[in-house]
Every structure is written in C-alpha cells, then in structure tokens.
Design a protein around this motif. Structure first.
Motif, PDB file in Angstrom:
ATOM      1  N   ARG A   1       0.945  -1.287  -0.097  1.00 57.47           N
ATOM      2  CA  ARG A   1       0.420   0.341  -0.003  1.00 57.47           C
ATOM      3  C   ARG A   1       1.108   1.496  -0.268  1.00 57.47           C
ATOM      4  O   ARG A   1       0.499   2.047  -0.190  1.00 57.47           O
ATOM      5  CB  ARG A   1      -1.029   0.002   1.198  1.00 57.47           C
ATOM      6  CG  ARG A   1      -1.890  -0.942   1.153  1.00 57.47           C
ATOM      7  CD  ARG A   1      -2.874  -0.803   2.721  1.00 57.47           C
ATOM      8  NE  ARG A   1      -3.659  -1.666   2.576  1.00 57.47           N
ATOM      9  CZ  ARG A   1      -5.256  -0.953   1.992  1.00 57.47           C
ATOM     10  NH1 ARG A   1      -5.696   0.143   2.228  1.00 57.47           N
ATOM     11  NH2 ARG A   1      -6.261  -1.951   2.444  1.00 57.47           N
TER      12      ARG A   1
ATOM     13  N   TRP B   1       5.251   2.942  -4.040  1.00 58.53           N
ATOM     14  CA  TRP B   1       6.523   1.691  -4.748  1.00 58.53           C
ATOM     15  C   TRP B   1       7.620   2.772  -4.887  1.00 58.53           C
ATOM     16  O   TRP B   1       7.562   3.985  -6.440  1.00 58.53           O
ATOM     17  CB  TRP B   1       6.389   0.724  -5.891  1.00 58.53           C
ATOM     18  CG  TRP B   1       4.978   0.251  -5.883  1.00 58.53           C
ATOM     19  CD1 TRP B   1       4.414   0.042  -4.006  1.00 58.53           C
ATOM     20  CD2 TRP B   1       4.445  -1.092  -6.024  1.00 58.53           C
ATOM     21  NE1 TRP B   1       3.547  -1.094  -4.406  1.00 58.53           N
ATOM     22  CE2 TRP B   1       3.328  -1.374  -5.462  1.00 58.53           C
ATOM     23  CE3 TRP B   1       4.471  -1.473  -7.711  1.00 58.53           C
ATOM     24  CZ2 TRP B   1       1.776  -2.531  -6.478  1.00 58.53           C
ATOM     25  CZ3 TRP B   1       3.390  -2.127  -8.443  1.00 58.53           C
ATOM     26  CH2 TRP B   1       2.501  -3.026  -7.270  1.00 58.53           C
TER      27      TRP B   1
ATOM     28  N   ALA C   1      -6.274  -0.746  -7.952  1.00 57.94           N
ATOM     29  CA  ALA C   1      -4.910   0.201  -7.148  1.00 57.94           C
ATOM     30  C   ALA C   1      -5.340   1.067  -6.058  1.00 57.94           C
ATOM     31  O   ALA C   1      -5.235   1.154  -5.176  1.00 57.94           O
ATOM     32  CB  ALA C   1      -4.105   0.717  -8.157  1.00 57.94           C
TER      33      ALA C   1
ATOM     34  N   LEU D   1      -5.436  -0.273  -3.268  1.00 60.77           N
ATOM     35  CA  LEU D   1      -4.072  -0.962  -2.238  1.00 60.77           C
ATOM     36  C   LEU D   1      -4.073   1.115  -2.336  1.00 60.77           C
ATOM     37  O   LEU D   1      -2.559   0.955  -2.196  1.00 60.77           O
ATOM     38  CB  LEU D   1      -2.973  -1.201  -3.343  1.00 60.77           C
ATOM     39  CG  LEU D   1      -3.460  -2.484  -4.336  1.00 60.77           C
ATOM     40  CD1 LEU D   1      -2.554  -3.131  -5.327  1.00 60.77           C
ATOM     41  CD2 LEU D   1      -3.300  -3.787  -2.669  1.00 60.77           C
TER      42      LEU D   1
ATOM     43  N   ASN E   1      -2.541   4.195  -0.724  1.00 50.07           N
ATOM     44  CA  ASN E   1      -1.816   4.996   0.014  1.00 50.07           C
ATOM     45  C   ASN E   1      -1.919   4.784   0.760  1.00 50.07           C
ATOM     46  O   ASN E   1      -2.891   6.224   0.898  1.00 50.07           O
ATOM     47  CB  ASN E   1      -0.713   5.557  -0.401  1.00 50.07           C
ATOM     48  CG  ASN E   1      -0.237   6.612   0.789  1.00 50.07           C
ATOM     49  OD1 ASN E   1       0.188   6.326   1.542  1.00 50.07           O
ATOM     50  ND2 ASN E   1       1.076   7.387  -0.460  1.00 50.07           N
TER      51      ASN E   1
ATOM     52  N   LYS F   1       0.291   2.462  -8.024  1.00 49.73           N
ATOM     53  CA  LYS F   1       1.076   3.032  -7.011  1.00 49.73           C
ATOM     54  C   LYS F   1       2.991   3.951  -7.218  1.00 49.73           C
ATOM     55  O   LYS F   1       2.779   4.256  -5.582  1.00 49.73           O
ATOM     56  CB  LYS F   1       1.558   0.976  -6.264  1.00 49.73           C
ATOM     57  CG  LYS F   1       0.004   0.748  -6.066  1.00 49.73           C
ATOM     58  CD  LYS F   1      -0.341   0.997  -5.368  1.00 49.73           C
ATOM     59  CE  LYS F   1       0.621   1.342  -3.933  1.00 49.73           C
ATOM     60  NZ  LYS F   1      -0.492   2.129  -3.103  1.00 49.73           N
TER      61      LYS F   1
END
Lengths: 190, 160
Positions: A8, A11, A80, A84, A86, B43
């Motif tokens: 999470r 990256w 995402a 996932l 953040n 991400k």
C-alpha cells in the motif's frame, strides 16, 4: 509490517521501473506485440470515426489486443485505488511544492491537484486549457511523433532506435518549455 | 512543405506481429498485463500530475529512475531475446521494427511534451487516472482522441 501494508506504500522507482520494463518482453513473448499505448487512440478513431480518412482505414480488429490492454490499465487504476491505496498524503519534493504554491495550487493531498482536476472546472477556462487543449496536444503530438513514452522512450530505446531517442528528447524539451516558460503565464489567467 | 509519401508497410506503431490468429478469449492475457501495468502506474504515482511537475522541474529523481530503469530492463530483455533467439509462446520469431526518422518525431514530440506537462499524463496514465476516479480526465482522453483524429485528417499537409 505485513505484506498488504507494504504494497500500500508508494512503490519506489527501482520496483516500478523494472516492472514497466518487463512489459516489453512480456508482450513480445506472449503474442509478438510491440509495446505502445498511444496507438490505442488511433484504433479508437479507426473503430468509431474513420470518416474515410486513409490513416484510419486499416484492420483495427487485428490490433484489438491494444484496446484490451488499455482497458486493463483502466481496471488496474480502479483496483489499485480501491484496494491498495496509500493511506498517507503524497510526499512531494518541498521545492516543487513551493513552486506550485507560488503558481496558486493549494491542495496537495491526492495524486492530482484538486485545484485543477475538480470536475466543476470542466467548463471553465482552466478546464479548457488543462483538459481540452492539453489532451488534444497529447493525442495529436503522439501520433505525429509516431509514439509516446511507451512506444518511443521505452520500446524504441530498448530496441536502440535513434529516431526514438530524438523523439524522447523532444518530449522532454516540450515538457520543460511548458513547465518553465508557459505554465506561469497560464496560471496568471486564473 | 514538401509532401512525403508514406510507403509504410506497417500500419501501426505498436503492431501485432503474431501470424497465428488469436481467439477472442486469448486477449484476456493482454488485459492481465494491462491490469498489472495500471497498478504499477498508480502505486508508483506515475499518473500523478505532481510527479510530472517534479520531473520537469528537476526536483526529484523518481520519474527519471522509473523511466531509466524501465529502459535498461527493456534493453536487456530485447538483447537476450535476440541473442538466444527466444521464440514467442506460440513458437514464432519475435519481430522488431526499425523506426525511420522523420521530422514528425521532432514536431510531434515537442507538441506531446507541451501537452504532457499540462495534463500531467501521457496516454497510458490517462486510462489509469480515469480508473482512479478522476472522472474529469475522460474529457482529456476524448480530446486526445480528437487530437489523434485531427492528425489523421491533416496528415498529408504536415511536415514529416
């Protein structure tokens, strides 16, 4: 920290970059496909509004994989963001934040500045410049150049094509010019 | 401007070179790759307008690291595919297309760069931004499609 919590987090480049690079051999080896995303825009034109233009008269159904691929990118965006995401705010370079504050950006919470990407901006001058003019230049420019960041910068450079190097340099020159020489004037309009 | 003929045996810049016909179902694998790709885009915050600004202001290494390492990995993979003549899943030889230089790469490249810094997105991230809930980016995407269409319309009159 458990695994889900770890992914999470944003990256780092050394994870994301190689994964993006691996798209090149993956597409080549699963189906002899050359990586390139802006082509999808052309296929959409060919499929929906060919209007008897030679550039759009080809067998787009043969290239349907490309449309499926970008549909996947859209789904990936949904997954995402919903599963996932953040939990923290974006960590932006303090210099960039200072520069953008000086231009009038106030909201630094999400991936995109709400000051610009608020839906209510759509029918304003701001929306016209940031969505309509910007989008048009992306669509027109990538096709004129014969590719975008994926087709030229990644696929083209991976196969050592010097025209792609020229295109990539021009992408960057265009971006620097807009950011440093033109954006300040655009932000002055609002 | 001089008119350029396009001999162009390949119709597409990101062509499908698979000789064998694929079933509709086999397209699922490209969707899976697309999904993975979209997740990486979000991400690593590549779809963020802020990250693109950081890049063009030379205030962060992130985007340069992403693109640079992607190119290195891509280059290495292409080198290995060529060196060991690695075949595709259906046993075909992998096809590469030498790109020919034309002035469109300069003019179009500059134009795309200008648009990239405004929208904060190249074509790929547009789709991921919409998926991430930035609904208004649909307008950007439609305008990009209109741009591509207009290019097709004016193509013979443009310098290449």
């Amino acid at each position: 920290m458990d695994f889900l919590e770890l992914i999470r987090q944003p990256w780092p480049w050394y994870v994301a970059g190689p994964l993006i690079g691996l798209t090149v051999p993956t597409l080549l080896l699963i189906g002899n496909k050359s990586f390139g995303i802006s082509s999808s825009l052309r296929h959409i034109c060919a499929a929906c509004i060919p209007a008897d233009i030679t550039f759009f008269k080809y067998d787009w159904k043969k290239e349907i994989w490309n449309l499926v691929f970008v549909f996947g990118i859209f789904i990936g965006g949904i997954l995402a963001t919903n599963f996932l995401a953040n939990p923290n705010d974006l960590v932006l370079s303090p210099d960039t934040m200072a520069d953008l504050k000086a231009l009038g950006i106030k909201d630094f919470a999400g991936l995109m500045p709400a000051d610009l990407f608020e839906a209510s901006n759509l029918f304003t001058l701001k929306g016209f410049i940031f969505f309509i003019v910007g989008g048009f230049m992306v669509g027109f420019g990538t096709r004129w150049a014969g590719g975008c960041t994926s087709g030229h910068a990644i696929m083209g450079l991976s196969t050592l094509q010097w025209p792609s190097l020229i295109a990539t340099c021009c992408f960057m020159i265009g971006g620097f010019t807009m950011t440093h020489l033109i954006l300040p004037y655009i932000f002055n309009l609002f | 401007m001089q008119k350029v003929q396009f001999p162009e045996p390949i119709v597409c810049d990101a062509p499908n070179d698979m000789a064998k016909k694929e079933s509709v179902f086999s397209n699922v694998k490209y969707m899976v790759v697309g999904i993975m790709f979209g997740i990486v885009f979000v991400k690593a915050e590549i779809i963020s307008w802020f990250r693109i600004q950081e890049m063009f202001r030379l205030q962060s290494f992130h985007m340069y690291g992403v693109i640079g390492s992607a190119v290195v990995v891509g280059m290495l993979s292409v080198f290995l595919i060529k060196k060991f003549n690695i075949k595709t899943l259906s046993g075909e030889t992998v096809q590469f297309h030498p790109k020919k230089f034309n002035r469109g790469q300069i003019f179009g490249g500059l134009m795309f760069g200008l648009g990239w810094a405004i929208t904060g997105a190249c074509p790929g991230p547009l789709f991921a931004q919409i998926g991430s809930g930035y609904v208004v980016v649909i307008a950007t995407l439609l305008s990009a499609i209109a741009g591509t269409w207009t290019y097709g319309l004016l193509r013979d009159k443009l310098p290449h």
